[in-house]
Enzyme design. Structure first.
Site, short mmCIF file in Angstrom:
data_model
loop_
_atom_site.label_atom_id
_atom_site.label_comp_id
_atom_site.label_asym_id
_atom_site.label_seq_id
_atom_site.Cartn_x
_atom_site.Cartn_y
_atom_site.Cartn_z
N ASP A 47 -12.62 -0.88 7.36
CA ASP A 47 -13.84 -0.96 8.03
C ASP A 47 -13.84 0.04 8.60
O ASP A 47 -14.56 0.37 9.76
CB ASP A 47 -14.37 -2.35 8.36
CG ASP A 47 -13.66 -3.55 7.45
OD1 ASP A 47 -14.45 -3.59 6.22
OD2 ASP A 47 -13.77 -4.31 7.98
N ASP A 94 -9.39 -10.80 14.32
CA ASP A 94 -10.07 -11.15 12.84
C ASP A 94 -7.75 -11.36 12.08
O ASP A 94 -7.40 -10.57 11.66
CB ASP A 94 -9.94 -10.45 11.91
CG ASP A 94 -10.59 -11.49 10.81
OD1 ASP A 94 -10.30 -12.42 10.40
OD2 ASP A 94 -11.57 -11.00 9.66
N LYS A 152 -22.02 -14.38 7.22
CA LYS A 152 -22.64 -13.56 5.97
C LYS A 152 -23.49 -13.80 5.50
O LYS A 152 -23.45 -14.28 4.13
CB LYS A 152 -21.28 -13.07 4.92
CG LYS A 152 -20.03 -12.63 6.19
CD LYS A 152 -18.46 -12.84 5.03
CE LYS A 152 -17.48 -12.09 6.07
NZ LYS A 152 -16.28 -12.33 5.60
N ARG A 182 -19.79 -7.01 5.26
CA ARG A 182 -18.69 -7.06 4.18
C ARG A 182 -17.86 -6.23 4.47
O ARG A 182 -18.13 -4.60 4.81
CB ARG A 182 -19.59 -7.52 2.75
CG ARG A 182 -20.31 -9.46 3.28
CD ARG A 182 -19.64 -10.14 4.33
NE ARG A 182 -18.10 -10.05 2.96
CZ ARG A 182 -18.45 -11.29 2.38
NH1 ARG A 182 -18.77 -11.93 2.11
NH2 ARG A 182 -16.51 -11.16 2.49
#
Length: 474
Positions: free
Chosen positions: A252, A287, A386, A415
């Site tokens: 990411d 997260d 999502k 995602r």
């Protein structure tokens, strides 16, 4: 339908005459252009062609891209993909031939669009999003879209949404707001990934990511600046403490220094925020993705370490104590998936403490039934949206309404397998979600979403509202 039948059905002879008369009355210097534009507005748009292809996402893994044509133009969309498919989310259709893209090819999904979905949707009005989505759901006939593939259905659904906005001659985010019943248009707080761990990076950090939330910004433009500056200060901090190799990045875009403890990673972020001078204007979110290291009823915080001591197993109660201490010592305001996806008991108890926002991701999978259960049992107080986990724009709008009615926070999310498609940026504004999680303030597929939000803020002008300090209010 023959040409003559089409002309008769749409009364084109009369409309052409009207266009010519309007051009004469307007004394336009370019009557051909005037008549062309007049006719484009006079004739209702319909889907005329749908063509799909296989492309690669940000991980080099195949995904589906769609070109949907109407008489107003061509509209392109692509489906993002996660690193794993949960049992509660819509099914991503892949070919499974290990000799081609290691089994990840999506040629079957592409054929389903070109041969089945296309035939069902040609002639439909792109404004009628719910009808288009329902037509695909009916064609699939499975609960989790496993026949046609959620990746096929979603790409077409998003492309149709873009076409609907063009037909109405409004920005995409305004069309989405119309479909959702006109919630307030707001610019979300970006949750920038700055440190990656878990399954998204090759270090020993158990949690999946640490994010920064510039809630103290006055505009989204300023929030992006704050995120970028903090990211670059963090790079300097990591270089000083771990060398340049510590600045390798995860999927990411977050840095992946070889740290193993939560506190060591959080200290790096805290130092970077301090160097920016923004201090209280930037908060932290994590997260945990605890499902990835849950073994039975215990949590193995050393699950990635090659030299496990066996001493770092935590019970659910231990994890709660740890989260309470971390929220006390660091400016953590949101924790995503603090427990396993089936550990409803500990999530519910932790949420009841009111320590921070508790976001359900693996717990909920954007599944309306799971969301309904969590709402009725007061399990968490926010969820990660999502769109590929649910499969259509209409269903995404419906589940957001469900969460908003419960006064939950909503995080519109990318995602790990992303494309250049910026749809979720418009979705977050159109639905008025409090957050958007699109990765680090680097890497093109991540910045595409943040840059689109800059454009939207500029377009809204004086009407632009950045959520900022009201980030809890979706």
């Amino acid at each position: 339908m023959s040409v003559q039948e089409y002309l008769d059905k749409h009364m084109l002879s009369r409309k052409i005459e009207d266009a010519v008369n309007a051009a004469v009355r307007s004394k336009t210097p370019d009557p051909v252009l005037f008549i062309s534009n007049h006719m484009r507005k006079a004739v209702p748009s319909v889907i005329t062609k749908i063509r799909a292809r296989q492309i690669l996402d940000s991980r080099g893994v195949p995904t589906v891209e769609v070109d949907l044509h109407t008489n107003k133009g061509m509209f392109r969309a692509s489906a993002p993909s996660g690193d794993q498919t949960g049992m509660y989310e819509a099914v991503e259709l892949r070919d499974g031939d290990k000799g081609v893209y290691l089994g990840n090819s999506v040629k079957r999904a592409v054929r389903n669009i070109n041969e089945k979905i296309s035939e069902a949707l040609i002639g439909m009005d792109p404004i009628l999003q719910a009808q288009i989505d329902q037509a695909m759901i009916d064609l699939d006939k499975t609960e989790k879209k496993g026949e046609l593939g959620a990746n096929a259905i979603l790409a077409v659904s998003i492309a149709a949404c873009k076409a609907g906005a063009a037909e109405k001659e409004v920005p995409l985010y305004k069309h989405i707001a119309d479909l959702a019943g006109k919630p307030n248009l707001t610019l979300p707080v970006p949750s920038f990934t700055v440190i990656s761990g878990g399954k998204h990076a090759g270090n020993n950090l158990a949690i999946q990511e640490i994010m920064i939330l510039p809630i103290g910004a006055s505009r989204f433009e300023e929030a992006l600046q704050m995120g970028s500056e903090t990211y670059h200060h963090l790079k300097a901090v990591i270089t000083e403490k771990h060398g340049a190799q510590g600045c390798n990045v995860g999927e990411d875009g977050g840095f992946a220094p070889n740290v193993s403890s939560f506190r060591e990673a959080l200290d790096l972020v805290k130092e970077a925020i301090s160097r920016t001078g923004y201090n209280e204007r930037i908060k932290i979110a994590i997260d945990v993705a605890a499902t990835n290291f849950c073994i039975g009823t215990k949590y193995d915080l050393d699950f990635k370490s090659p030299n496990k001591s066996g001493q770092n197993f935590k019970s659910g109660e231990d994890m709660i104590d740890m989260y309470k201490e971390l929220c006390s010592d660091y400016p953590i305001v949101s924790i995503e998936d603090p427990f396993d996806k089936e550990d409803w008991e500990h999530v519910k108890y932790f949420s009841s403490l009111g320590v921070c926002q508790v976001v359900g991701d693996d717990l909920l999978m954007s599944n309306p039934k799971r969301v309904e259960r969590a709402i009725s049992e007061s399990t968490c107080n926010a969820f990660l949206l999502k769109v590929n986990q649910i499969g259509t724009v209409t269903e995404a709008i419906e589940v957001v309404k469900l969460a908003k009615d419960a006064h939950w926070g909503i995080v519109t999310s990318h995602r790990c397998g992303e494309t250049e498609d910026t749809f979720i940026a418009d979705l977050s504004v159109g639905l008025g979600t409090g957050h958007i999680k699109a990765g680090a303030p680097c890497r093109g597929e991540r910045l595409a979403k943040y840059n689109q939000l800059l454009r939207i803020e500029e377009e809204l002008g004086d009407q632009a509202v950045y959520v900022g300090e009201d980030w809890r209010l979706s």
